[in-house]
Design an enzyme around this catalytic site. Sequence first.
Site, PDB file in Angstrom:
ATOM      1  N   HIS A  22     -25.394  -3.544  17.462  1.00 32.40           N
ATOM      2  CA  HIS A  22     -25.328  -4.579  16.567  1.00 32.40           C
ATOM      3  C   HIS A  22     -25.477  -4.140  15.112  1.00 32.40           C
ATOM      4  O   HIS A  22     -25.006  -4.767  14.483  1.00 32.40           O
ATOM      5  CB  HIS A  22     -26.466  -5.373  17.221  1.00 32.40           C
ATOM      6  CG  HIS A  22     -27.076  -6.742  16.591  1.00 32.40           C
ATOM      7  ND1 HIS A  22     -26.915  -7.875  16.875  1.00 32.40           N
ATOM      8  CD2 HIS A  22     -27.425  -6.708  14.988  1.00 32.40           C
ATOM      9  CE1 HIS A  22     -27.288  -8.832  15.904  1.00 32.40           C
ATOM     10  NE2 HIS A  22     -27.624  -8.115  14.920  1.00 32.40           N
ATOM     11  N   GLU A  23     -26.327  -3.239  15.006  1.00 35.36           N
ATOM     12  CA  GLU A  23     -26.692  -2.928  13.557  1.00 35.36           C
ATOM     13  C   GLU A  23     -25.408  -2.159  12.965  1.00 35.36           C
ATOM     14  O   GLU A  23     -25.011  -2.386  11.774  1.00 35.36           O
ATOM     15  CB  GLU A  23     -28.036  -1.950  13.475  1.00 35.36           C
ATOM     16  CG  GLU A  23     -29.441  -2.659  14.158  1.00 35.36           C
ATOM     17  CD  GLU A  23     -29.239  -3.775  12.981  1.00 35.36           C
ATOM     18  OE1 GLU A  23     -29.084  -4.022  11.762  1.00 35.36           O
ATOM     19  OE2 GLU A  23     -30.054  -4.823  13.633  1.00 35.36           O
TER      20      GLU A  23
END
Length: 504
Positions: free
Chosen positions: A187-188
Amino acid sequence: MDESGASGLPRTGGGDSGPPSEQDAAVTPADPERTDSTKPADSPRPTDTARPTDTAKPTDTAKPTDSPQPKARTERPGTSGAAGPEQAPAPVRAAASSDKGDAGSDDVKGSGTAQEKQEKKAPGGGLLMGRIFGVPIYVAPSWFLVAALITWVFGGQLDRVLPELGGARYLVALFFAVAFYASVLVHELAHTVAALRYKLPVRKIQLQFFGGVSEIEKESETPGREFVLAFVGPLLSLVLAGVFYAGMQAVEPGTVPGVLIAGLMISNLIVAAFNLLPGLPLDGGRMLRAVVWKITGKPMSGTVAAAWVGRALAVSVLIGLPLLTQSGALGAEATDSVGMDTVTDALLAAILAAIIWTGAGNSLRMARLRERLPELRARTLTRRAVPVESATPLSEALRRANDAGARALVVVNGHGDPVAVVREAAIVGVPEHRRPWVAVSGLAQDLTEGMKVSAELSGEELLDTLRATPATEYLVVEDTGEIYGVLSTSDVERAFVKAMDRSG
């Protein structure tokens, strides 16, 4: 130190040369006009002494101050589960500001290890796990606490679903915790790739309590980029949920792989849904900010709207989550009694609400700070400087500075071109009785191209320029190349802290 808190060169005698400087009493956007230049007595420089208007007499007690380092980085979207607080743009880090070695010795000349000192002092953010796309990945100590909690909770659930595992269920639960945070890392990375695509530098990715944070150093230039930068994280979490859903079709339900894949699918759906909530500091808040920014044309309006929605969201989580859990709306059995599960739900809601509320408030505060950053102007903060040749005794250089009302020394060559800046910290370390026998060259830092800054710089552009070449003093020049004066890191930091206080 004078009453205004500004540092200056030690006084060597003589009468008053002017009132104390007010340059750090207030940082104003007004461009101070240059006064008539004053040529120092017996100065080898053929040109006039460059001097900003905010001059002050040198004082005996002035010493460079090690200002606390406000955090420099803008913490950006990319939070999974919960967002970390935003941080202020960082002022330049003072390099070698504590050098007070013997005057004239080699160890006080220059700052060749300035970059090494900066790297050693840079906050690591936890345990460094590696680098992806050149961006360091850190795991905060709080992650281990949450990983242990996930292992304990998920292990208890496995005992009901797969009782035959016995004690091995905790190993499976630990694997789930690591796999879940691997999803958070993906996600990051989505935010990181988007930021790098837009040429926005990413300082680090940190996995921490309730998720992760991507630290992107600069704001997006347009609302469209801001929206994309925020949206890619939840989008990739949704994609991962779809991948795990497809994986569920290929495994036997009720088995260890089946339970793990189902858990990862649900957890990624929760991450995506939570981050899409329209309040700062969550990704949905960034998206809302971008929309309001696009409609109003003002990024500050978008920040204010998204921050207040974030605060309202925090209150809703604090009150609503325990009520939903107790009513059975989230799938658990409804209960009227107050048990351990109810207390746990209330504690979890309080933690989430605190994180959201704090992040929303910090986002608003940092936006207000950025509105004030243009008030940080190199021209306003610069000290008047006196040019001296390298062989000039320190006592004579200080006498000339006192006569000119200057607070800095610039070493020039025979043609009057600047070659070095005399470090204030080194001057303070020289006993007065030795100053006639110490040449200024032994206390000077050779000028590099990065240490010459334009008098027209201001705001984040000024901070970025200074941060690129860490030093204690910088030569400030006009567009024509003429010396305007010397900019001290300590002065910039004091002005930065005052700007932060006014934005709070």
